[in-house]
Design a protein around this motif. Structure first.
Motif, mmCIF file in Angstrom:
data_model
loop_
_atom_site.group_PDB
_atom_site.id
_atom_site.type_symbol
_atom_site.label_atom_id
_atom_site.label_comp_id
_atom_site.label_asym_id
_atom_site.label_seq_id
_atom_site.Cartn_x
_atom_site.Cartn_y
_atom_site.Cartn_z
ATOM 1 N N MET A 89 0.853 -1.178 0.000
ATOM 2 C CA MET A 89 0.000 0.000 0.000
ATOM 3 C C MET A 89 0.895 1.236 0.000
ATOM 4 O O MET A 89 1.908 1.267 0.689
ATOM 5 N N ASP A 90 0.532 2.226 -0.774
ATOM 6 C CA ASP A 90 1.328 3.444 -0.884
ATOM 7 C C ASP A 90 1.146 4.332 0.348
ATOM 8 O O ASP A 90 0.355 4.046 1.233
ATOM 9 N N GLN A 91 1.889 5.422 0.338
ATOM 10 C CA GLN A 91 1.823 6.381 1.423
ATOM 11 C C GLN A 91 0.659 7.351 1.229
ATOM 12 O O GLN A 91 0.305 7.694 0.104
ATOM 13 N N ARG B 7 -0.818 11.007 1.233
ATOM 14 C CA ARG B 7 -0.284 12.359 1.030
ATOM 15 C C ARG B 7 -1.407 13.376 1.220
ATOM 16 O O ARG B 7 -2.574 13.089 0.964
ATOM 17 N N LEU C 238 -4.805 8.382 -0.765
ATOM 18 C CA LEU C 238 -4.068 7.131 -0.712
ATOM 19 C C LEU C 238 -4.397 6.373 -1.990
ATOM 20 O O LEU C 238 -5.567 6.077 -2.251
ATOM 21 N N GLU C 239 -3.371 6.124 -2.799
ATOM 22 C CA GLU C 239 -3.572 5.391 -4.052
ATOM 23 C C GLU C 239 -3.153 3.941 -3.853
ATOM 24 O O GLU C 239 -2.065 3.666 -3.350
ATOM 25 N N VAL C 240 -4.044 3.036 -4.243
ATOM 26 C CA VAL C 240 -3.799 1.601 -4.136
ATOM 27 C C VAL C 240 -4.234 0.968 -5.454
ATOM 28 O O VAL C 240 -5.385 1.135 -5.872
ATOM 29 N N ASP C 241 -3.321 0.249 -6.080
ATOM 30 C CA ASP C 241 -3.639 -0.440 -7.339
ATOM 31 C C ASP C 241 -4.289 0.491 -8.361
ATOM 32 O O ASP C 241 -5.244 0.118 -9.043
ATOM 33 N N ARG D 130 -7.901 5.663 -6.166
ATOM 34 C CA ARG D 130 -7.683 6.703 -5.157
ATOM 35 C C ARG D 130 -8.750 6.677 -4.081
ATOM 36 O O ARG D 130 -9.937 6.761 -4.375
ATOM 37 N N LYS E 4 -6.202 3.329 7.290
ATOM 38 C CA LYS E 4 -4.846 3.837 7.082
ATOM 39 C C LYS E 4 -4.895 5.313 6.691
ATOM 40 O O LYS E 4 -4.105 6.120 7.178
#
Length: 90
Positions: free
Chosen positions: A1-3, A5, A15-18, A21, A52
């Motif tokens: 999973m990304d950070q 921002r 939070l961007e995942v796969d 957004r 998260k």
């Protein structure tokens, strides 16, 4: 999973995942951040993405010395489940 921002220009934590957004939208009112809504794509629901996102947003508010208003029901429920964040409430 990304950070997570803080896109201050758009007033949202992202939070961007796969390639999708999730966002926590907010408005600033002096030294208070008002969380208005949280949006998580259906494909990401149930994977802890919103938690998260909100944890990072609340940690950012604490780091910046901001008070929090939880108009968003998810943010309010998150704070209820995590009492360590209750001191942030305006």
């Amino acid at each position: 999973m990304d950070q997570v921002r803080d896109n201050r220009a758009e007033h949202e934590f992202v939070l961007e995942v796969d390639g999708r957004r999730a966002i926590a939208a907010y408005q600033m009112e002096d030294d208070t951040i008002v969380f208005t809504h949280t949006l998580v794509p259906e494909q990401l629901e149930g994977h802890g993405v919103a938690s998260k996102l909100i944890k990072a947003a609340l940690d950012s508010a604490r780091d910046r010395g901001l008070k929090v208003v939880a108009q968003c029901s998810f943010v309010a429920a998150y704070i209820e489940r995590h009492p360590a964040y209750r001191d942030l409430l305006a």
